[in-house]
Design a protein around this motif. Sequence first.
Motif, PDB file in Angstrom:
ATOM      1  N   LEU A   1      10.431 -24.684 -15.852  1.00  0.00           N
ATOM      2  CA  LEU A   1      10.773 -24.720 -14.424  1.00  0.00           C
ATOM      3  C   LEU A   1      11.471 -23.433 -13.993  1.00  0.00           C
ATOM      4  O   LEU A   1      11.293 -22.967 -12.868  1.00  0.00           O
ATOM      5  N   GLU A   2      12.270 -22.856 -14.870  1.00  0.00           N
ATOM      6  CA  GLU A   2      12.982 -21.627 -14.532  1.00  0.00           C
ATOM      7  C   GLU A   2      12.030 -20.449 -14.389  1.00  0.00           C
ATOM      8  O   GLU A   2      12.336 -19.470 -13.725  1.00  0.00           O
TER       9      GLU A   2
ATOM     10  N   SER B   1       7.995 -19.741  -9.766  1.00  0.00           N
ATOM     11  CA  SER B   1       8.522 -19.245  -8.490  1.00  0.00           C
ATOM     12  C   SER B   1       8.807 -20.421  -7.558  1.00  0.00           C
ATOM     13  O   SER B   1       8.352 -21.541  -7.790  1.00  0.00           O
ATOM     14  N   ARG B   2       9.529 -20.142  -6.501  1.00  0.00           N
ATOM     15  CA  ARG B   2       9.860 -21.188  -5.519  1.00  0.00           C
ATOM     16  C   ARG B   2       8.578 -21.792  -4.925  1.00  0.00           C
ATOM     17  O   ARG B   2       8.444 -22.999  -4.812  1.00  0.00           O
ATOM     18  N   ASN B   3       7.615 -20.939  -4.543  1.00  0.00           N
ATOM     19  CA  ASN B   3       6.348 -21.442  -3.982  1.00  0.00           C
ATOM     20  C   ASN B   3       5.554 -22.208  -5.029  1.00  0.00           C
ATOM     21  O   ASN B   3       4.910 -23.202  -4.717  1.00  0.00           O
TER      22      ASN B   3
ATOM     23  N   LEU C   1       6.806 -23.894  -7.498  1.00  0.00           N
ATOM     24  CA  LEU C   1       7.472 -25.191  -7.663  1.00  0.00           C
ATOM     25  C   LEU C   1       7.106 -26.142  -6.517  1.00  0.00           C
ATOM     26  O   LEU C   1       6.857 -27.324  -6.748  1.00  0.00           O
ATOM     27  N   LYS C   2       7.036 -25.604  -5.294  1.00  0.00           N
ATOM     28  CA  LYS C   2       6.635 -26.434  -4.148  1.00  0.00           C
ATOM     29  C   LYS C   2       5.227 -26.989  -4.355  1.00  0.00           C
ATOM     30  O   LYS C   2       4.953 -28.146  -4.062  1.00  0.00           O
ATOM     31  N   LYS C   3       4.328 -26.142  -4.876  1.00  0.00           N
ATOM     32  CA  LYS C   3       2.954 -26.592  -5.133  1.00  0.00           C
ATOM     33  C   LYS C   3       2.938 -27.701  -6.186  1.00  0.00           C
ATOM     34  O   LYS C   3       2.223 -28.698  -6.047  1.00  0.00           O
TER      35      LYS C   3
END
Length: 132
Positions: free
Chosen positions: A44-45, A48-50, A52-54
Amino acid sequence: MLFVKFILSFIWLIELLRSLIETEQRLHLYRGILKLMPNLRAKLEMVSRNGLKKIINEIAREMSDMCSADLSSVKHKGLKYFPQNKFSKSDALDPPIPEVSDKSMRGIFHPQLARFLCPARKLDQFDTGTEL
């Protein structure tokens, strides 16, 4: 005016506590998942933020699809427990389920079907019309 400030502060405090409880519940769930999947945190680290959203959107969509599939299988299996002859007065649902496209008289909106779906421990409450 002081009383109003006190009430507003009290409401704010309740909302803050509610938020902290929800956060703690989410952390508890996350920690439980990490125990089952120890490598997840490192993976998870790296996302990327996007990204993770996906992943989250995909998980939510899959969960929704699984729920729909589960309910669909239950629906079809459960139909065998309903009267075979919908034209028989003694066997028919009252009121009958209308053959229309909307679902206004199906499931929990139909009085007899709602009772079938009610948990056994809540039937007395359901039968008396008390809010569940």
